[in-house]
Scaffold this active site. Sequence first.
Site, mmCIF file in Angstrom:
data_model
loop_
_atom_site.group_PDB
_atom_site.id
_atom_site.type_symbol
_atom_site.label_atom_id
_atom_site.label_comp_id
_atom_site.label_asym_id
_atom_site.label_seq_id
_atom_site.Cartn_x
_atom_site.Cartn_y
_atom_site.Cartn_z
ATOM 1 N N LYS A 55 0.847 -1.206 0.000
ATOM 2 C CA LYS A 55 0.000 0.000 0.000
ATOM 3 C C LYS A 55 0.879 1.252 0.000
ATOM 4 O O LYS A 55 0.641 2.202 -0.738
ATOM 5 C CB LYS A 55 -0.920 0.004 1.227
ATOM 6 C CG LYS A 55 -2.110 -0.947 1.089
ATOM 7 C CD LYS A 55 -2.852 -1.166 2.395
ATOM 8 C CE LYS A 55 -3.923 -2.251 2.214
ATOM 9 N NZ LYS A 55 -4.549 -2.688 3.459
ATOM 10 N N GLN A 99 -4.878 -1.380 9.568
ATOM 11 C CA GLN A 99 -4.883 -2.716 8.970
ATOM 12 C C GLN A 99 -5.538 -3.721 9.920
ATOM 13 O O GLN A 99 -5.185 -3.811 11.094
ATOM 14 C CB GLN A 99 -3.433 -3.134 8.648
ATOM 15 C CG GLN A 99 -3.303 -4.459 7.931
ATOM 16 C CD GLN A 99 -3.846 -4.458 6.504
ATOM 17 O OE1 GLN A 99 -3.901 -3.426 5.845
ATOM 18 N NE2 GLN A 99 -4.262 -5.613 6.019
ATOM 19 N N ASP A 122 -11.275 3.342 4.150
ATOM 20 C CA ASP A 122 -11.677 1.935 4.180
ATOM 21 C C ASP A 122 -13.200 1.789 4.168
ATOM 22 O O ASP A 122 -13.717 0.693 3.985
ATOM 23 C CB ASP A 122 -11.163 1.306 5.482
ATOM 24 C CG ASP A 122 -10.175 0.188 5.235
ATOM 25 O OD1 ASP A 122 -10.016 -0.223 4.076
ATOM 26 O OD2 ASP A 122 -9.566 -0.264 6.213
#
Length: 298
Positions: A55, A99, A122
């Site tokens: 990422k 994460q 997200d």
Amino acid sequence: MSGATIIDGKAFAAGLRARIAEAVPAFSKATGRVPGLAVVLVGDDAASAVYVASKGKATVAAGMASFEHRLPADTKQEELIALVRQLNADESVDGILVQLPLPKHLDEQAVVDAISPDKDVDGLTPISTGRLALGLPGLVPCTPLGSLMLLKDHIGDLSGKDAIVIGRSILVGKPMAQLLLAENCTVTIAHSRTRDLKARVQQADIVVAAVGRAEMVKGDWLKPGAVVIDVGINRLDPAKGETKGRLVGDVDYASALELASAITPVPGGVGPMTIACLLRNTLVAAHRRAGLADPEGL
Ligand code: GUN
């Protein structure tokens, strides 16, 4: 011989990343800064570390700033929430991704809830989830967003299609169903308690498999001509005689090729779309936070 089209998510994602990179200079000209994405990794899960590293690399390659925060596995809940609040207040940060999964002693929902909805790239906060359910603009989880992009690119108008989403996770199944509903599909959400899954899959023009069970959906479950989006990434166990821990999806690919009109491969299908959509969400969040119109064509 099968006539199924292989949907090339890798190529689509590369194109999307290129369009994002092209849009960054206009944002910088208007604001005097580059969009920034902060990624938080707690603990040392090997797979998560690989995801976080890729990422960061993709963020920098798109011309954006990447802020990586690696915290030890024994980080306390208050410490993690304090970091999220610090990132919420940091003007150079447009997107925050924590994460998942987090180590067991941490309350995932409480941590996600602390993320500012403006920076929720997200799409997991209750505000983002609620906006999606209400059909209001917001930020949508990356994997379902990427899956929808592939479907629309391949099929065009999805209106009136029968779609089945197998899996009801917060990260994929539920938001995927909402997105398909917003495209006027008739949506079935199937899960571990669904009866006669095969018969339900056989009705569907669009099959999205997101259960996390290797090769569970068999080719002869498909309606002829179905379009299959395989979200699963499962590593087969080398201890069970599987060569080199081969990666497979939730769909039995070889048999699905017989009846599907199109299918995403694993790897190289949905996977690459997730990071591309994370960059897309970061750029969109940056524009909205700066009071600019959403970038076009993303
Ligand atoms: N872990 C696996 N996929 C994801 C994702 O899309 N977002 C976050 N935050 N964690 C993940």
